[in-house]
Design a protein around this motif. Sequence first.
Motif, PDB file in Angstrom:
ATOM      1  N   SER A 160       0.829  -1.211   0.000  1.00  0.00           N
ATOM      2  CA  SER A 160       0.000   0.000   0.000  1.00  0.00           C
ATOM      3  C   SER A 160       0.860   1.256   0.000  1.00  0.00           C
ATOM      4  N   LYS A 161       1.961   1.241   0.732  1.00  0.00           N
ATOM      5  CA  LYS A 161       2.812   2.415   0.810  1.00  0.00           C
ATOM      6  C   LYS A 161       3.690   2.562  -0.437  1.00  0.00           C
ATOM      7  N   ALA A 162       4.119   1.444  -1.023  1.00  0.00           N
ATOM      8  CA  ALA A 162       4.868   1.523  -2.279  1.00  0.00           C
ATOM      9  C   ALA A 162       3.978   2.076  -3.379  1.00  0.00           C
ATOM     10  N   GLY A 163       2.728   1.612  -3.417  1.00  0.00           N
ATOM     11  CA  GLY A 163       1.787   2.152  -4.392  1.00  0.00           C
ATOM     12  C   GLY A 163       1.539   3.632  -4.182  1.00  0.00           C
ATOM     13  N   LEU A 164       1.468   4.050  -2.932  1.00  0.00           N
ATOM     14  CA  LEU A 164       1.256   5.463  -2.630  1.00  0.00           C
ATOM     15  C   LEU A 164       2.429   6.307  -3.104  1.00  0.00           C
ATOM     16  N   ILE A 165       3.645   5.829  -2.884  1.00  0.00           N
ATOM     17  CA  ILE A 165       4.828   6.578  -3.333  1.00  0.00           C
ATOM     18  C   ILE A 165       4.785   6.766  -4.845  1.00  0.00           C
ATOM     19  N   ALA A 166       4.434   5.709  -5.582  1.00  0.00           N
ATOM     20  CA  ALA A 166       4.352   5.809  -7.038  1.00  0.00           C
ATOM     21  C   ALA A 166       3.230   6.754  -7.466  1.00  0.00           C
ATOM     22  N   TYR A 167       2.083   6.685  -6.784  1.00  0.00           N
ATOM     23  CA  TYR A 167       0.980   7.593  -7.102  1.00  0.00           C
ATOM     24  C   TYR A 167       1.392   9.053  -6.901  1.00  0.00           C
ATOM     25  N   LEU A 168       2.065   9.335  -5.796  1.00  0.00           N
ATOM     26  CA  LEU A 168       2.489  10.710  -5.518  1.00  0.00           C
ATOM     27  C   LEU A 168       3.521  11.188  -6.536  1.00  0.00           C
ATOM     28  N   SER A 170       3.552  10.314  -9.670  1.00  0.00           N
ATOM     29  CA  SER A 170       2.750  10.627 -10.855  1.00  0.00           C
ATOM     30  C   SER A 170       2.045  11.970 -10.707  1.00  0.00           C
ATOM     31  N   LEU A 171       1.424  12.181  -9.553  1.00  0.00           N
ATOM     32  CA  LEU A 171       0.699  13.430  -9.316  1.00  0.00           C
ATOM     33  C   LEU A 171       1.651  14.618  -9.331  1.00  0.00           C
ATOM     34  N   ARG A 172       2.846  14.439  -8.762  1.00  0.00           N
ATOM     35  CA  ARG A 172       3.839  15.520  -8.750  1.00  0.00           C
ATOM     36  C   ARG A 172       4.214  15.925 -10.176  1.00  0.00           C
ATOM     37  N   ALA A 173       4.407  14.934 -11.026  1.00  0.00           N
ATOM     38  CA  ALA A 173       4.754  15.229 -12.417  1.00  0.00           C
ATOM     39  C   ALA A 173       3.617  15.969 -13.120  1.00  0.00           C
ATOM     40  N   GLU A 174       2.389  15.560 -12.863  1.00  0.00           N
ATOM     41  CA  GLU A 174       1.233  16.199 -13.492  1.00  0.00           C
ATOM     42  C   GLU A 174       1.088  17.662 -13.081  1.00  0.00           C
ATOM     43  N   LEU A 175       1.479  17.978 -11.850  1.00  0.00           N
ATOM     44  CA  LEU A 175       1.282  19.330 -11.315  1.00  0.00           C
ATOM     45  C   LEU A 175       2.556  20.174 -11.347  1.00  0.00           C
ATOM     46  N   ARG A 176       3.589  19.665 -11.975  1.00  0.00           N
ATOM     47  CA  ARG A 176       4.897  20.323 -11.945  1.00  0.00           C
ATOM     48  C   ARG A 176       4.836  21.763 -12.446  1.00  0.00           C
ATOM     49  N   ARG A 177       4.000  22.063 -13.411  1.00  0.00           N
ATOM     50  CA  ARG A 177       3.939  23.419 -13.989  1.00  0.00           C
ATOM     51  C   ARG A 177       2.879  24.296 -13.326  1.00  0.00           C
ATOM     52  N   ALA A 179       1.137  25.892  -9.437  1.00  0.00           N
ATOM     53  CA  ALA A 179       1.591  26.427  -8.151  1.00  0.00           C
ATOM     54  C   ALA A 179       1.365  25.427  -7.013  1.00  0.00           C
ATOM     55  N   LEU A 180       0.985  24.201  -7.351  1.00  0.00           N
ATOM     56  CA  LEU A 180       0.776  23.179  -6.338  1.00  0.00           C
ATOM     57  C   LEU A 180       2.012  22.299  -6.222  1.00  0.00           C
ATOM     58  N   THR A 181       2.404  22.010  -4.995  1.00  0.00           N
ATOM     59  CA  THR A 181       3.517  21.101  -4.749  1.00  0.00           C
ATOM     60  C   THR A 181       2.979  19.819  -4.130  1.00  0.00           C
ATOM     61  N   VAL A 182       3.650  18.710  -4.428  1.00  0.00           N
ATOM     62  CA  VAL A 182       3.251  17.402  -3.913  1.00  0.00           C
ATOM     63  C   VAL A 182       4.404  16.854  -3.077  1.00  0.00           C
ATOM     64  N   HIS A 183       4.099  16.450  -1.860  1.00  0.00           N
ATOM     65  CA  HIS A 183       5.127  16.043  -0.909  1.00  0.00           C
ATOM     66  C   HIS A 183       4.883  14.603  -0.454  1.00  0.00           C
ATOM     67  N   THR A 184       5.918  13.789  -0.557  1.00  0.00           N
ATOM     68  CA  THR A 184       5.878  12.400  -0.094  1.00  0.00           C
ATOM     69  C   THR A 184       6.589  12.311   1.244  1.00  0.00           C
ATOM     70  N   VAL A 185       5.866  11.927   2.270  1.00  0.00           N
ATOM     71  CA  VAL A 185       6.443  11.786   3.604  1.00  0.00           C
ATOM     72  C   VAL A 185       6.657  10.302   3.884  1.00  0.00           C
ATOM     73  N   SER A 186       7.888   9.947   4.233  1.00  0.00           N
ATOM     74  CA  SER A 186       8.216   8.559   4.557  1.00  0.00           C
ATOM     75  C   SER A 186       8.703   8.482   5.998  1.00  0.00           C
ATOM     76  N   PRO A 187       7.778   8.320   6.945  1.00  0.00           N
ATOM     77  CA  PRO A 187       8.222   8.148   8.339  1.00  0.00           C
ATOM     78  C   PRO A 187       8.860   6.778   8.522  1.00  0.00           C
ATOM     79  N   GLY A 188       9.768   6.725   9.481  1.00  0.00           N
ATOM     80  CA  GLY A 188      10.260   5.445   9.957  1.00  0.00           C
ATOM     81  C   GLY A 188       9.352   5.005  11.079  1.00  0.00           C
ATOM     82  N   TYR A 189       9.868   4.998  12.290  1.00  0.00           N
ATOM     83  CA  TYR A 189       9.077   4.583  13.437  1.00  0.00           C
ATOM     84  C   TYR A 189       8.697   5.792  14.277  1.00  0.00           C
ATOM     85  N   LEU A 190       7.392   6.003  14.437  1.00  0.00           N
ATOM     86  CA  LEU A 190       6.866   7.055  15.300  1.00  0.00           C
ATOM     87  C   LEU A 190       6.167   6.392  16.478  1.00  0.00           C
TER      88      LEU A 190
END
Length: 273
Positions: A160-168, A170-177, A179-190
């Motif tokens: 689920s998280k690998a799929g999410l990283i790939a989705y983000l 894709s979305l980042r590339a689509e919005l690159r031009r 004023a929206l930025t797309v941020h992928t957060v990868s926590p370790g252990y919280l």
Amino acid sequence: MTTPNFQNAVVTGACGGLGQALARALVASGARVALVGLQRPALDALAALAPERCAVYQPDVSDAAAVQAMAADWTKRFGVPDLVIANAGVAGGFDTAQASDLAVMRRMLEINLLGVATTFQPFLDAMRERGERGQRGALVGVASVAGWRGMPGNGAYCASKAGLIAYLQSLRAELRRTALTVHTVSPGYLRTALTAGNRFAMPGLLEPDEAARRLLASVAKGTEHIVLPRRIGWLSRALSLLPAPLHDRILLGQPRKPRAGEAGSTDIPGLKR
């Protein structure tokens, strides 16, 4: 702690852990905050910090119609957000040999992956139009270092998280031009309910309030890939350099994450087995 860059935020999974810490920090900064989650008492306690700037919503994040209704109500009452944090997520062990665990994988994908797209979708056009007027916006998806490489006994969560990283990506590339930025957060252990039942070592264990501070500061700076804490990212990358058989042997020696229903497991809302 203040986050002066954000004035209008939507946070899913705001009931506890990282989501609650993020919501609390944003409310303290003076932002208007949509508090999205399933535990009403926890959300009401957050909203009481600034009732004139908060609203509580309880949709299932995988239910597109329910999330769209939430987005419509929030936007009508408080305006278009400049920050949407898709933080809602669930975790649990997985065993492919167990037929009942197939439902666990399905539900985990619905919440951890589909739920992020469902959260972003109803805000995207309005945020893009806002950007055309010179107002920036940020979309934040909370993934995990577990999405970088599959781990034994954790296949559903890692997928689920690998799929999410790939989705983000894709979305980042689509919005690159835009004023929206797309941020992928990868926590370790919280130190949250999702890790409370873990029976293995958790190097770099981070408190939610500190993780929230670092996350918001990184988004404000425009950092696209955020690892919390950074040293867990270095450790994960170092392990990935090992030959696959050795890497897997090391991980196979660690205790497994509890499966749904086992002692120490966390609840998966909406799971039907």
